[in-house]
Write a protein that holds these residues in place. Sequence first.
Motif, PDB file in Angstrom:
ATOM      1  N   UNK A  42       0.874  -1.276  -0.185  1.00 23.25           N
ATOM      2  CA  UNK A  42      -0.027  -0.029   0.107  1.00 23.25           C
ATOM      3  C   UNK A  42       0.995   1.079  -0.126  1.00 23.25           C
ATOM      4  N   UNK A  43       2.017   1.324   0.933  1.00 25.25           N
ATOM      5  CA  UNK A  43       2.672   2.441   1.034  1.00 25.25           C
ATOM      6  C   UNK A  43       3.408   2.737  -0.393  1.00 25.25           C
ATOM      7  N   UNK A  44       3.837   1.465  -0.864  1.00 22.05           N
ATOM      8  CA  UNK A  44       4.637   1.716  -2.173  1.00 22.05           C
ATOM      9  C   UNK A  44       4.032   2.131  -3.316  1.00 22.05           C
ATOM     10  N   UNK A  45       2.315   1.744  -3.260  1.00 23.60           N
ATOM     11  CA  UNK A  45       1.504   2.082  -4.372  1.00 23.60           C
ATOM     12  C   UNK A  45       1.207   3.788  -4.306  1.00 23.60           C
ATOM     13  N   UNK A  46       0.915   4.164  -2.844  1.00 23.51           N
ATOM     14  CA  UNK A  46       0.687   5.332  -2.702  1.00 23.51           C
ATOM     15  C   UNK A  46       1.988   6.278  -3.161  1.00 23.51           C
ATOM     16  N   UNK A  47       2.924   6.135  -3.051  1.00 21.59           N
ATOM     17  CA  UNK A  47       4.100   6.723  -3.432  1.00 21.59           C
ATOM     18  C   UNK A  47       4.413   6.958  -4.865  1.00 21.59           C
ATOM     19  N   UNK A  48       4.184   5.761  -5.567  1.00 15.71           N
ATOM     20  CA  UNK A  48       4.283   5.607  -6.964  1.00 15.71           C
ATOM     21  C   UNK A  48       3.046   6.422  -7.529  1.00 15.71           C
ATOM     22  N   UNK A  49       1.983   6.416  -7.113  1.00 19.00           N
ATOM     23  CA  UNK A  49       0.537   7.213  -7.528  1.00 19.00           C
ATOM     24  C   UNK A  49       1.001   8.611  -7.640  1.00 19.00           C
ATOM     25  N   UNK A 199      -7.549   4.664   1.248  1.00 20.38           N
ATOM     26  CA  UNK A 199      -7.066   5.973   1.360  1.00 20.38           C
ATOM     27  C   UNK A 199      -8.273   6.858   1.614  1.00 20.38           C
ATOM     28  N   UNK A 200      -9.277   6.247   2.686  1.00 18.00           N
ATOM     29  CA  UNK A 200     -10.437   7.164   2.983  1.00 18.00           C
ATOM     30  C   UNK A 200     -10.340   7.472   4.510  1.00 18.00           C
ATOM     31  N   UNK A 201      -8.889   7.349   4.910  1.00 17.64           N
ATOM     32  CA  UNK A 201      -8.758   7.940   6.407  1.00 17.64           C
ATOM     33  C   UNK A 201      -8.979   9.422   6.549  1.00 17.64           C
TER      34      UNK A 201
END
Length: 309
Positions: A42-49, A199-201
Amino acid sequence: MSDIASVSIARPLEEVSAELGRSFEEYGFAVIRDHGIPQELIDRAEELSKQFFALPDDVKRAYKIEGGGGARGYTPFGTEKAKDAKVHDLKEFWHVGRDLPADHPLAEYMAPNVWPSEVDGFRETFEALYAAFEEAGLRVLEAIALHLGLDRHWFAPTVKDGNSVMRLLRYPPLEGKEAEGAIRAAAHGDINTITLLLGAEEAGLELLTADGEWKAVDVPEGALVINIGDMLDRLTNSKLVSTKHRVVNPHGEAAYRARYSMPFFLHFRPDFTIETLPGCIDPDNPDDHPDSISSHEFLLQRLREINLA
């Protein structure tokens, strides 16, 4: 009125299906914890997004596929709008779908993915996240099947090789006094079977209750928000409800920064026929949709309504 369910799906599903089903019947929404998607992924995906959306506008627009209905690649800011909305939503996004071999019987329904060469590891990361989303979604569908009195694996063949889409979303920051309270995504229902949202936090996601009031969805760190889509609402004769929801800007400092999220729209197979489940029809709830429809035709109807086809 009870609250939106928040359950761990690491527990036996027989123990949580009733609570999940109650929440889906009352709100169309639930929150799941311990969903099995690794936090590192999840963290890696958020960074690449974030890396992709930070690229120059002309680079991003090179990945917009004309005539593709937004099904793959990049959709620029100001394109999509909710059904019956007068203005476009304040967002840009990237779509990853299922890749099928050319000789697969469903290949005609699913365009090949495109991948940005400017972001290292993008393809590998999001192919892994797509698979992880799908696995979590199947577990939620098992719980739904148990709640409906079906065989727990009833949904598995209905979504195998389905036209599911993962969306990387960026809501840009707004400027000036119009930022606070602005609508980033206008009120809408989802088209698909179920949606899983990462990502709805951060505050902003709200659902419309049966009483006509907007209710904020509070999400623990790392949890997934699940909501029922229109296809499953139709299949269950609205026993499980597809609820209108929206994303508004939070108030204060958060209104002036970008918001990122990653929804996974889990779809039935394009050749699955949506016809009301017999167990969801009774004298008090006659069949609202006696005519069946393929999930592909249902999808096309709705894409036309939201300006993507």
